[in-house]
Scaffold this active site. Sequence first.
Site, short mmCIF file in Angstrom:
data_model
loop_
_atom_site.label_atom_id
_atom_site.label_comp_id
_atom_site.label_asym_id
_atom_site.label_seq_id
_atom_site.Cartn_x
_atom_site.Cartn_y
_atom_site.Cartn_z
N TYR A 1 0.81 -1.25 -0.10
CA TYR A 1 -0.18 0.00 -0.04
C TYR A 1 0.82 1.21 -0.09
CZ TYR A 1 -3.40 3.32 1.55
OH TYR A 1 -4.39 4.52 1.66
N ASP B 1 -1.31 15.51 6.75
CA ASP B 1 -2.16 14.75 5.66
C ASP B 1 -3.23 15.72 5.33
OD1 ASP B 1 -3.18 13.14 4.02
OD2 ASP B 1 -3.80 11.78 5.59
N ASP C 1 -2.98 5.55 -2.67
CA ASP C 1 -4.16 6.46 -1.83
C ASP C 1 -4.01 7.52 -2.61
OD1 ASP C 1 -5.34 8.25 -0.58
OD2 ASP C 1 -4.12 8.11 1.40
N ASP D 1 -6.38 10.00 -2.73
CA ASP D 1 -6.92 11.16 -2.02
C ASP D 1 -8.30 11.51 -2.56
OD1 ASP D 1 -5.09 11.34 -0.05
OD2 ASP D 1 -4.07 13.09 -0.63
N HIS E 1 -7.25 4.41 -4.44
CA HIS E 1 -8.61 4.70 -3.90
C HIS E 1 -8.81 6.00 -4.12
CE1 HIS E 1 -7.01 5.85 0.10
NE2 HIS E 1 -6.50 4.72 0.17
N GLU F 1 -11.36 9.10 -2.74
CA GLU F 1 -12.33 9.46 -1.44
C GLU F 1 -13.41 10.48 -2.13
OE1 GLU F 1 -9.00 9.94 0.78
OE2 GLU F 1 -9.47 12.16 1.10
N CYS G 1 -6.93 13.53 7.05
CA CYS G 1 -6.79 12.35 7.38
C CYS G 1 -8.12 11.90 7.81
CB CYS G 1 -5.92 12.13 8.55
SG CYS G 1 -6.05 10.68 9.55
N ARG H 1 -13.38 5.11 -1.64
CA ARG H 1 -13.54 5.46 -0.36
C ARG H 1 -14.50 6.29 -0.20
NH1 ARG H 1 -8.39 7.73 3.38
NH2 ARG H 1 -9.71 9.26 4.55
N GLU I 1 -14.39 4.10 5.36
CA GLU I 1 -13.35 4.85 6.09
C GLU I 1 -13.91 4.98 7.77
OE1 GLU I 1 -10.61 5.21 7.04
OE2 GLU I 1 -9.38 6.84 6.80
N ASN J 1 -9.15 -0.70 7.02
CA ASN J 1 -8.13 0.36 7.16
C ASN J 1 -7.72 0.03 8.50
OD1 ASN J 1 -6.10 2.33 7.56
ND2 ASN J 1 -7.74 3.92 7.42
C1 LIG Z 1 -5.47 5.42 4.94
C2 LIG Z 1 -4.89 6.79 5.10
O1 LIG Z 1 -5.83 7.53 4.20
C3 LIG Z 1 -3.40 7.18 4.34
O2 LIG Z 1 -3.07 8.08 3.96
O3 LIG Z 1 -2.71 6.24 4.72
C4 LIG Z 1 -5.17 7.58 6.35
C5 LIG Z 1 -4.14 6.68 7.48
C6 LIG Z 1 -3.89 7.67 8.69
O4 LIG Z 1 -3.91 8.60 8.66
O5 LIG Z 1 -3.80 6.88 9.74
C7 LIG Z 1 -6.57 7.79 6.92
O6 LIG Z 1 -7.15 6.82 7.43
O7 LIG Z 1 -7.02 8.81 6.33
MG LIG Z 2 -4.76 9.06 2.98
#
Ligand SMILES: C[C@](O)(C(=O)O)[C@H](CC(=O)O)C(=O)O
Ligand SMILES: [Mg+2]
Length: 297
Positions: free
Chosen positions: A48, A62, A89, A91, A116, A118, A126, A161, A191, A213
């Site tokens: 991943y 993030d 990811d 986004d 993915h 979202e 995040c 997502r 999520e 996740n």
């Molecule tokens: C899965 C996720 O989108 C990621 O970017 O890895 C994050 C992980 C995290 O920040 O713990 C998310 O869950 O948004």
């Molecule tokens: Mg992410």
Amino acid sequence: MLYATTPAADKRRIFRDALASGRLLRLPGAFNPLSARLIESKGFDGVYVSGAVLSADLGLPDIGLTTATEVTARAGQIARMTNLPALVDADTGFGEPMNVARTVQGLEDAGLAGCHIEDQVNPKRCGHLDGKDVVDDETALRRIRAAVDGRRDPDFLVVARTDARAVMGLDAAIDRARALVDAGADAVFPEALAGPEEFAAFRAALDVPLLANMTEFGKGRLLTAQQLTDLGMNIVIYPVTLLRLAMGAASAGLDEILESGTQEGLLDRMQTRAQLYDLLDYAAYGHFDEGVFNFRL
Ligand SMILES: C[C@](O)(C(=O)O)[C@H](CC(=O)O)C(=O)O
Ligand SMILES: [Mg+2]
């Protein structure tokens, strides 16, 4: 040596076949290309590429600061260093639907097996933070349609997502997920679910593969692979786990050097030179030109 020997199209096909097998596919987050090799050497099903890790790696939170170009380039560096399929990811897809299509094509070209997309508003954050928001149905569906229409390899996995659970509640999140599947999503990533009952509710409502996740310090409990299998999950990601482990070890190691004046006491916790060279396939580089050399003899 140098790069993965499995072509990207084969990785996508392998990933599709593995998904169809019904067994839970485990994808730890690679924080760099080398760690993808470690994941492969341990026998995991895929790699991943996390947006949270990618931005943290740059020293950024993030919150949607990274660009499609940055994410595609880094994901490509990781994908090409492993024979495993890599899921990235993406986004919100980095813009409007047309940008989403272009993002997907870039990821295909970079050798990814899937991504993915979202349904958060831009700028995203995040999924385990409070205060996030999601776009309306039409905008969310257009993103997924754009991703599906944009891909040129039908095996490139488009995972929708939805962040709707924390914003609109479980039932609305399930409705959103159903609509995303109707729009063409191959799989769904619900999520920030609260617990096993919510995974079960998603499983009962949807026929497509589901991604769980298992991020640490988030909204939900950490479930074991067996529990996730029993809940009918198909993919599990451990997105930030390796980065957290590495940074935890690095922090403790730095303290030890400060305190004791040497790293001597840390040696048994380190990857050795031999182990590193093995992972890098150092020997193969030494042999590479041997044929030419022998031919001259
Ligand atoms: C899965 C996720 O989108 C990621 O970017 O890895 C994050 C992980 C995290 O920040 O713990 C998310 O869950 O948004
Ligand atoms: Mg992410």
